[in-house]
Scaffold this motif. Structure first.
Motif, PDB file in Angstrom:
ATOM      1  N   LYS A  11       0.814  -0.853  -0.357  1.00 22.65           N
ATOM      2  CA  LYS A  11       0.411  -0.049  -0.300  1.00 22.65           C
ATOM      3  C   LYS A  11       0.885   0.994  -0.289  1.00 22.65           C
ATOM      4  O   LYS A  11       2.324   1.461   0.077  1.00 22.65           O
ATOM      5  N   SER A 129      -0.741   2.047  14.001  1.00 22.17           N
ATOM      6  CA  SER A 129      -1.880   1.612  14.147  1.00 22.17           C
ATOM      7  C   SER A 129      -2.722   0.235  13.013  1.00 22.17           C
ATOM      8  O   SER A 129      -1.616  -0.805  11.993  1.00 22.17           O
ATOM      9  N   ASP A 132      -2.100   0.034   7.619  1.00 26.69           N
ATOM     10  CA  ASP A 132      -1.056  -1.265   6.177  1.00 26.69           C
ATOM     11  C   ASP A 132      -2.249  -2.505   6.498  1.00 26.69           C
ATOM     12  O   ASP A 132      -2.470  -3.126   5.326  1.00 26.69           O
TER      13      ASP A 132
END
Ligand code: PMV
Length: 309
Positions: A11, A129, A132
């Motif tokens: 990503k 977080s 991903d």
């Protein structure tokens, strides 16, 4: 099942990295570079035919622990450069989670895999977080903590933070990634920002501002307004630089593409790794990146998330 093969995409972050760690809004898109993992039962843990020391790869260890440490042989293949802000470790964890669940005949969905892979990331980095791992599991594009961004996918909570993750519709846009070739592990950069934010009101204001930029970015995406989105990306890069997570090489690549781009910024943890430009002139931008010693990738978005091969 005796052998299972799964793949998951990398990503990039259009807007909001680092701030997302504190539950601020962010937007991330999956790309056409993937991690593929083949898993089969074995008498001992093997990786690409060699003995695997699980303590050296905590992402893999975490997922193996969830599957009762039954020994497996893993074959890894990836077109995502590691330590480069393109979510390579998340894609590894997501693909491995899907492959292991399939091998042991356990039911899984992109949500269960996103959760298991996030736990693996957290086990390895003790921070971060679920951006991903969710982007890799779901594919396409995701928004975190942006109300009415799109269909709600799942909510993940950790410590005092909560992330509402939604699928987003992204109009067709062209992005070029530029890799500085400098490896920069995520954990130490996340810790650096954490410390700065905790000790400095100015830094915590910048983190809030990055979150606001992501909210404006979602509006720009919905309005298909590349000029505005590009401006926001460049503004986001400046704020990340002030937070101390850019570097000369990243700044050079961002500078060199700006005359041919709507905007550009580092992607991921920073400190090296990759930048991304939004442009209508991908070939020219790719050449500009090369002219400053970077490696360009013209990427496709709108790709599938985790899949069994
Ligand atoms: O550099 P990457 O691909 O690991 O991305 C990290 C993104 C951060 O926001 C910096 C950390 C996180 O966990 O969200």
């Amino acid at each position: 099942m005796t052998v299972s093969v799964a793949s998951a995409p990398g990503k990039f972050v259009i807007l909001g990295e680092h701030a997302v760690v504190y539950g601020k809004p962010a937007i991330s898109l999956a790309i056409d570079r993937r991690f593929t993992i083949k898993v089969k039962r074995s008498n001992e843990f093997l990786i690409n035919g060699e003995p695997l020391d699980l303590n050296l790869i905590p992402y893999i260890k975490s997922i193996c622990m969830r599957h009762y440490m039954i020994p497996v042989s893993l074959r890894l293949d990836s077109t995502i450069p590691s330590g480069s802000g393109l979510g390579s470790s998340a894609a590894l964890s997501v693909a491995l989670s899907a492959a292991m669940n399939s091998l042991f005949n356990k039911k899984w969905t992109s949500e269960t895999v996103a959760r298991e892979a996030y736990e693996a990331e957290y086990f390895a980095q003790a921070s971060g977080s679920p951006m991903d791992t969710s982007a890799s599991a779901h594919g396409r594009g995701i928004a975190l903590n942006i109300q009415d961004a799109g269909d709600h996918l799942w909510t993940i909570e950790k410590n005092e933070n909560r992330w509402d993750i939604s699928d987003i519709d992204v109009p067709e846009m062209t992005f070029v990634i530029g890799n500085t070739g400098i490896h920069a592990p995520t954990g130490p950069l996340v810790k650096k920002v954490k410390k700065y934010r905790e000790t400095n009101k100015f830094a915590s204001d910048i983190v809030d501002e990055i979150g606001d930029i992501s909210l404006d970015g979602m509006k720009a995406i919905n309005a298909d307004d590349r000029v505005e989105l590009g401006k926001l990306m460049t503004a986001n890069h400046k704020l990340l630089s002030i937070l101390g997570v850019s570097c000369n090489e990243l700044n050079k690549l961002v500078d060199v593409v700006l005359p041919y781009s709507y905007g550009a910024k580092l992607t991921g943890a920073g400190g090296g790794g990759c930048m991304v430009a939004l442009t209508d002139k991908p070939e020219i931008v790719a050449k500009a990146i090369e002219s400053r010693g970077g490696t360009p990738y013209i990427v496709k978005t709108g790709v599938n998330g985790v899949t069994l091969e």
